[in-house]
Design a protein around this motif. Sequence first.
Motif, mmCIF file in Angstrom:
data_model
loop_
_atom_site.group_PDB
_atom_site.id
_atom_site.type_symbol
_atom_site.label_atom_id
_atom_site.label_comp_id
_atom_site.label_asym_id
_atom_site.label_seq_id
_atom_site.Cartn_x
_atom_site.Cartn_y
_atom_site.Cartn_z
ATOM 1 N N GLY A 288 0.792 -1.221 0.000
ATOM 2 C CA GLY A 288 0.000 0.000 0.000
ATOM 3 C C GLY A 288 0.818 1.262 0.000
ATOM 4 O O GLY A 288 0.271 2.352 -0.205
ATOM 5 N N PHE A 289 2.114 1.155 0.224
ATOM 6 C CA PHE A 289 3.012 2.306 0.153
ATOM 7 C C PHE A 289 3.748 2.223 -1.187
ATOM 8 O O PHE A 289 4.758 1.539 -1.319
ATOM 9 N N ILE A 290 3.225 2.932 -2.166
ATOM 10 C CA ILE A 290 3.678 2.731 -3.541
ATOM 11 C C ILE A 290 5.136 3.096 -3.760
ATOM 12 O O ILE A 290 5.782 2.573 -4.676
ATOM 13 N N GLU A 291 5.687 3.986 -2.917
ATOM 14 C CA GLU A 291 7.096 4.355 -3.083
ATOM 15 C C GLU A 291 8.034 3.247 -2.637
ATOM 16 O O GLU A 291 9.241 3.303 -2.901
ATOM 17 N N PHE A 292 7.499 2.218 -1.965
ATOM 18 C CA PHE A 292 8.309 1.082 -1.528
ATOM 19 C C PHE A 292 8.493 0.038 -2.632
ATOM 20 O O PHE A 292 9.373 -0.808 -2.523
ATOM 21 N N HIS A 293 7.649 0.079 -3.658
ATOM 22 C CA HIS A 293 7.574 -1.019 -4.618
ATOM 23 C C HIS A 293 8.923 -1.382 -5.227
ATOM 24 O O HIS A 293 9.290 -2.563 -5.321
ATOM 25 N N GLU A 294 9.689 -0.395 -5.669
ATOM 26 C CA GLU A 294 10.959 -0.680 -6.340
ATOM 27 C C GLU A 294 12.082 -0.991 -5.360
ATOM 28 O O GLU A 294 13.174 -1.386 -5.777
ATOM 29 N N LEU A 295 11.813 -0.814 -4.061
ATOM 30 C CA LEU A 295 12.847 -1.017 -3.048
ATOM 31 C C LEU A 295 12.737 -2.380 -2.362
ATOM 32 O O LEU A 295 13.742 -2.934 -1.917
#
Length: 343
Positions: A288-295
């Motif tokens: 749900g935290f979209i900025e985490f996706h690539e990390l």
Amino acid sequence: MAKRQLNRRQSWRIDKIQGERAARAAKRESQAVQILEGGDLGPEQIGLVIAHFGVQVEVEAQEGELAGQVCRCHLRANLPTLVTGDRVVWRAGNQGIGVIVAQLPRSSELCRPDSRGQLKPVAANVDLIVIVFAPLPEPHANLIDRYLVAAEHAGIRPLLLLNKADLIDAQNGPALASLLAVYRQLGYPLLEVSAHQGDGMEKLRQQLDGHVSVFVGQSGVGKSSLVNSLLPGIDTRVGALSELTGKGTHTTTTARLFHFPGGGELVDSPGIREFGLVHVSRDDVEAGFIEFHELLGHCRFRDCKHDREPGCALLRALEEGRIHPQRMASYRHILASLPEADY
């Protein structure tokens, strides 16, 4: 005044009484269904649940001679819990009372835990969650983030909506601007409107056009006022903020579906001050935290908790400014609220 804590025996007795009441209501409903089915019922047809009232629902006919008409319906005992937005198979009766005979598959559902922690669906078959907040009551990023996690978990697109923009002033303006900047930077669609003055309402109509939308947010943020502005003549009740707490008072008591003249539907849901996420896992929260996706998946340790571990990709991104501290604090707050097994 602090909320009174119930002991185990008191909680058990309350649950027992509520269970007995539910059983009696179900028995009366079953008898009513048997009476109806013992008489003349019309053919099976498709309907849309537009409101729910205890053991009965309001169904709008979607086909045939009754298309567009609304009928109060009983539910067969073997049916799952129905909510506003459900598509069903029903049969009309002679007395204006029908019977729901089947539920059709849902394309989506928005759920939240009730006061006892039991998962409760709020609306079905929606494709847009409109997260409403306002300068007053003061918006909290953590509640907004909870809705965003719920939207991601349900596979429903979110729209952030700041209502009562006319109440922005020199005192609350800087904090609001900082809050909105975080979500704009993340790419979330965001609108600022005033249902009272009409500012931005045409843009909102365009965003809702062709969608099945649900309004969610704290009590007092003006969801009912938005409905009244979007759908003149509906006249849903509007409540003022509590002078004691500064929080909203509940005016919508059941989710109801409204049609837009140009197409699309809107579900106005009861306001809630907290949105529990006990039904989701740690992985769901992270998704749900979209900025985490690539990390995610790039930490040194496979079981990294993103707390103090060396080589944590999220902590490195936090230090570099690629994750906002507000969002990381919100993420940790949500994780801390999950059942221990999911944390």
